[in-house]
Design a protein around this motif. Structure first.
Motif, PDB file in Angstrom:
ATOM      1  N   GLU A  17      -4.159  -4.587 -12.319  1.00 40.02           N
ATOM      2  CA  GLU A  17      -3.523  -4.955 -11.051  1.00 40.02           C
ATOM      3  C   GLU A  17      -3.117  -3.708 -10.258  1.00 40.02           C
ATOM      4  O   GLU A  17      -3.148  -2.585 -10.756  1.00 40.02           O
ATOM      5  N   ASP A  18      -2.730  -3.938  -9.005  1.00 42.70           N
ATOM      6  CA  ASP A  18      -2.070  -2.933  -8.156  1.00 42.70           C
ATOM      7  C   ASP A  18      -2.920  -1.703  -7.854  1.00 42.70           C
ATOM      8  O   ASP A  18      -2.433  -0.570  -7.878  1.00 42.70           O
ATOM      9  N   LEU A  19      -4.202  -1.937  -7.552  1.00 40.87           N
ATOM     10  CA  LEU A  19      -5.060  -0.853  -7.099  1.00 40.87           C
ATOM     11  C   LEU A  19      -5.252  -0.960  -5.588  1.00 40.87           C
ATOM     12  O   LEU A  19      -5.088  -2.037  -5.006  1.00 40.87           O
ATOM     13  N   PRO A  20      -5.596   0.136  -4.931  1.00 41.99           N
ATOM     14  CA  PRO A  20      -5.793   0.084  -3.470  1.00 41.99           C
ATOM     15  C   PRO A  20      -6.897  -0.891  -3.086  1.00 41.99           C
ATOM     16  O   PRO A  20      -7.852  -1.114  -3.828  1.00 41.99           O
ATOM     17  N   SER A  21      -6.761  -1.480  -1.905  1.00 46.96           N
ATOM     18  CA  SER A  21      -7.782  -2.379  -1.368  1.00 46.96           C
ATOM     19  C   SER A  21      -7.669  -2.333   0.147  1.00 46.96           C
ATOM     20  O   SER A  21      -6.573  -2.240   0.691  1.00 46.96           O
ATOM     21  N   GLU A  22      -8.797  -2.371   0.827  1.00 43.64           N
ATOM     22  CA  GLU A  22      -8.799  -2.336   2.287  1.00 43.64           C
ATOM     23  C   GLU A  22      -9.468  -3.595   2.807  1.00 43.64           C
ATOM     24  O   GLU A  22     -10.675  -3.780   2.648  1.00 43.64           O
ATOM     25  N   ARG A  23      -8.685  -4.483   3.421  1.00 42.19           N
ATOM     26  CA  ARG A  23      -9.228  -5.755   3.879  1.00 42.19           C
ATOM     27  C   ARG A  23     -10.149  -5.590   5.080  1.00 42.19           C
ATOM     28  O   ARG A  23      -9.904  -4.783   5.965  1.00 42.19           O
ATOM     29  N   LYS A  24     -11.181  -6.433   5.102  1.00 42.95           N
ATOM     30  CA  LYS A  24     -12.089  -6.438   6.245  1.00 42.95           C
ATOM     31  C   LYS A  24     -11.416  -7.063   7.460  1.00 42.95           C
ATOM     32  O   LYS A  24     -11.622  -6.643   8.590  1.00 42.95           O
ATOM     33  N   PHE A  25     -10.594  -8.102   7.230  1.00 43.32           N
ATOM     34  CA  PHE A  25      -9.895  -8.793   8.314  1.00 43.32           C
ATOM     35  C   PHE A  25      -8.387  -8.663   8.106  1.00 43.32           C
ATOM     36  O   PHE A  25      -7.908  -8.868   6.988  1.00 43.32           O
ATOM     37  N   PRO A  26      -7.628  -8.381   9.157  1.00 49.32           N
ATOM     38  CA  PRO A  26      -6.175  -8.269   8.981  1.00 49.32           C
ATOM     39  C   PRO A  26      -5.486  -9.611   8.773  1.00 49.32           C
ATOM     40  O   PRO A  26      -4.377  -9.657   8.233  1.00 49.32           O
TER      41      PRO A  26
ATOM     42  N   GLU B  75       0.563 -10.947  -5.056  1.00 49.39           N
ATOM     43  CA  GLU B  75      -0.445 -10.413  -4.147  1.00 49.39           C
ATOM     44  C   GLU B  75      -0.462 -11.183  -2.833  1.00 49.39           C
ATOM     45  O   GLU B  75      -0.501 -10.594  -1.746  1.00 49.39           O
ATOM     46  N   ILE B  76      -0.425 -12.520  -2.920  1.00 50.49           N
ATOM     47  CA  ILE B  76      -0.483 -13.332  -1.700  1.00 50.49           C
ATOM     48  C   ILE B  76       0.771 -13.124  -0.856  1.00 50.49           C
ATOM     49  O   ILE B  76       0.704 -13.021   0.377  1.00 50.49           O
TER      50      ILE B  76
ATOM     51  N   MET C 130       0.833  -1.208   0.000  1.00 51.48           N
ATOM     52  CA  MET C 130       0.000   0.000   0.000  1.00 51.48           C
ATOM     53  C   MET C 130       0.866   1.256   0.000  1.00 51.48           C
ATOM     54  O   MET C 130       0.520   2.246  -0.616  1.00 51.48           O
ATOM     55  N   ARG C 131       2.015   1.187   0.697  1.00 52.62           N
ATOM     56  CA  ARG C 131       2.921   2.330   0.714  1.00 52.62           C
ATOM     57  C   ARG C 131       3.425   2.635  -0.685  1.00 52.62           C
ATOM     58  O   ARG C 131       3.531   3.804  -1.085  1.00 52.62           O
ATOM     59  N   GLU C 132       3.699   1.595  -1.471  1.00 48.10           N
ATOM     60  CA  GLU C 132       4.158   1.774  -2.844  1.00 48.10           C
ATOM     61  C   GLU C 132       3.083   2.455  -3.687  1.00 48.10           C
ATOM     62  O   GLU C 132       3.370   3.363  -4.475  1.00 48.10           O
ATOM     63  N   ILE C 133       1.833   2.035  -3.518  1.00 38.72           N
ATOM     64  CA  ILE C 133       0.718   2.646  -4.249  1.00 38.72           C
ATOM     65  C   ILE C 133       0.587   4.116  -3.874  1.00 38.72           C
ATOM     66  O   ILE C 133       0.387   4.981  -4.735  1.00 38.72           O
ATOM     67  N   GLU C 134       0.719   4.412  -2.584  1.00 40.20           N
ATOM     68  CA  GLU C 134       0.642   5.803  -2.120  1.00 40.20           C
ATOM     69  C   GLU C 134       1.703   6.656  -2.812  1.00 40.20           C
ATOM     70  O   GLU C 134       1.431   7.792  -3.232  1.00 40.20           O
ATOM     71  N   ASN C 135       2.903   6.114  -2.971  1.00 43.45           N
ATOM     72  CA  ASN C 135       3.977   6.859  -3.648  1.00 43.45           C
ATOM     73  C   ASN C 135       3.625   7.118  -5.111  1.00 43.45           C
ATOM     74  O   ASN C 135       3.880   8.212  -5.632  1.00 43.45           O
ATOM     75  N   TYR C 136       3.043   6.115  -5.773  1.00 42.11           N
ATOM     76  CA  TYR C 136       2.633   6.296  -7.165  1.00 42.11           C
ATOM     77  C   TYR C 136       1.574   7.398  -7.285  1.00 42.11           C
ATOM     78  O   TYR C 136       1.591   8.194  -8.232  1.00 42.11           O
ATOM     79  N   ILE C 137       0.656   7.428  -6.346  1.00 41.13           N
ATOM     80  CA  ILE C 137      -0.405   8.452  -6.368  1.00 41.13           C
ATOM     81  C   ILE C 137       0.215   9.834  -6.193  1.00 41.13           C
ATOM     82  O   ILE C 137      -0.119  10.782  -6.919  1.00 41.13           O
TER      83      ILE C 137
END
Length: 483
Positions: free
Chosen positions: A182-191, A229-230, A1-8
């Motif tokens: 691929e590589d879009l933000p996602s917020e998991r319901k469970f950690p 991803e996994i 997610m940090r990598e995606i934030e940098n791209y944004i």
């Protein structure tokens, strides 16, 4: 997610939006973020959102992507729909009544929208892939802001920007696609656990099912993207993944370099730190001997297989276009149980399919008695406009269907309670998922075979796999204690 934030952050809003994905969506996330920030400053509070999910685990996974994008844009989650500034319904259309529920909820939102000048309403998912639904929304629900389907969910940020700049209803529906972004933000319901899409769409065209028409043709993700991803999920604390597809057994057929589902599972099993692998849904016609062998030898694949039978009558299965017979299904079950004796088998069954006779129904009862499922999702046939079965003759009278459904449900529950009892008195590994809903002194976890167990514990156990002695079976769950 940090990598995606940098791209944004690196997106240059002084230039035109880039044509390539996902860079194009990073650009629109940043642009939407500026609009949302301006409004938040103006009203003195953050804008909020509420995503409501109807339907299957594929939809639940899609909703995690919606949430991830909204949070990147700057919205804050609000669990109460009526309080949220942006309400999104991720819809299901497997049954007609699912559509009616959405229309009802939309009607309730109309008054609320008049009271909140910043309120937006978005609709996406399978229901939006039906042209008559979109036409109805255009005519009777003009206050909806955003309508998109299953194929272009990755464009969510771009569509939000289009709506904010145009101040009109935005409709973007694709009939089909071969694109996977691929590589879009996602917020998991469970950690500690996560769904992972391995493919999209369906090629089976069961005669009662609308899914191939609204989810499109099968397309598989590149195995390298799945593994990456996994690996990222495991690095972030995930111990269990659920591999998702309308029919995971046909994974890989459309890849440039074909790869079977069994081969993919072997690669996923090699990922260090991953403890459990689940998958659904499996179509019986595509379940290979190689997959059974992988399940037999695996140390990580859970002892649970959801194998929808739909009917025990070969004649009805043929009308359903399921492409296997009762005998073939039973032989498949025999192979699976021989290879994995402690496997938990669950299924789906439809009662009252057009033309179903009492003899056909008794074949379904027979398959339940022979297989002895741990549990079964039993459905009364629901005529689905747009499917071949909807126009079939010999639709079954409601009172006949209700009687058969009640008899089947009773048989399923009786057998399930007997089958589930076999682990009583044993010690099993349990993934702790939550505090117990009814007793704060207990936690709730899930066995490898997918059954729940409640036992004394506190929040510190959530996300851990622990050994639990199963003291007592209560039908469809256990009471136990950690050892």
């Amino acid at each position: 997610m940090r990598e995606i934030e940098n791209y944004i952050e690196d997106a240059d809003l002084t230039k035109e939006a880039p044509p390539n994905e996902p860079q194009r969506q990073y650009y629109f996330i940043k642009k939407a973020r500026e609009y949302v920030h301006q409004v938040s400053e103006q009203i003195g509070r953050p804008l909020t959102f509420c995503v409501t999910t109807f339907g299957c685990q594929m939809n639940a996974r899609d909703s995690e992507k919606l949430v991830g994008i909204l949070e990147q844009i700057g919205y804050v989650e609000e669990p109460e729909e009526e309080k949220a500034d942006f309400v999104i319904f991720n819809t299901c259309t497997v049954r007609e009544n699912a559509n009616m529920r959405v229309y009802g909820r939309l009607g309730q939102l109309k008054h609320q929208k008049k009271e909140n000048p910043y309120r937006m309403i978005g609709l996406c998912g399978c229901m939006m892939q039906e042209p008559e639904v979109v036409e109805k929304l255009k005519q009777k629900y003009r206050y909806v802001d955003l309508i998109f389907g299953t194929h272009n969910i990755y464009k969510f940020a771009e569509l939000i920007v289009t709506r904010l700049e145009s101040e009109r209803m935005v409709i973007d529906i694709w009939k089909d696609t071969d694109k996977i972004v691929e590589d879009l933000p996602s917020e998991r319901k469970f950690p500690f656990k996560s769904g992972v899409n391995i493919m999209f769409g369906c090629n089976n065209f069961c005669s009662y099912c609308i899914v191939p028409y609204v989810r499109g043709r099968e397309r598989s993700r590149n195995p390298k993207d799945i593994l990456r991803e996994i690996e990222g999920l495991v690095a972030d604390g995930v111990v269990e993944v659920m591999l998702l597809g309308q029919n995971v057994n046909s994974y890989g057929k459309n890849l440039e370099t074909p790869m079977t589902f069994a081969e993919l599972l072997r690669e996923i099993e090699k990922i260090e730190g991953l403890k459990r692998i689940r998958f659904m849904t499996s179509h019986p016609k595509d379940l290979s001997d190689d997959l059974i062998e992988v399940m037999r030898t695996s140390k990580k694949i859970c002892k649970h297989l959801h194998l929808p039978v739909q009917s025990g009558s070969t004649r009805i299965l043929q009308k359903m276009n399921r492409r296997y017979t009762k005998e073939q299904y039973l032989e498949l079950v025999r192979k699976i149980k021989t290879a994995v004796p402690d496997i938990s088998l669950t299924t789906d069954m439809i009662v009252g399919f057009p033309g179903e006779t009492e003899e056909d129904f008794l074949e379904t009862m027979d398959i339940v008695r022979q297989v002895r499922y741990d549990s079964a999702f039993t459905f009364i046939y629901s005529k689905r406009t747009g499917t071949p079965a909807a126009t079939m003759e010999d639709q079954i009278p409601e009172e006949v269907v209700k009687d058969r459904f009640d008899r089947l449900l009773k048989e399923v529950q009786t057998i399930s309670s007997e089958v589930c009892r076999v682990h009583e008195g044993t010690i099993q590994s349990v993934l702790v998922e939550s505090r117990n809903d009814h007793d704060e002194t207990l936690v709730t976890g899930r066995l490898s075979n997918n059954l729940l167990v409640h036992f004394p514990g506190d929040e510190s156990l959530i996300g851990r796999i622990v050994d639990v002695h199963l003291n007592e079976c209560k039908g469809f769950y256990y009471l136990g204690e950690m050892v």
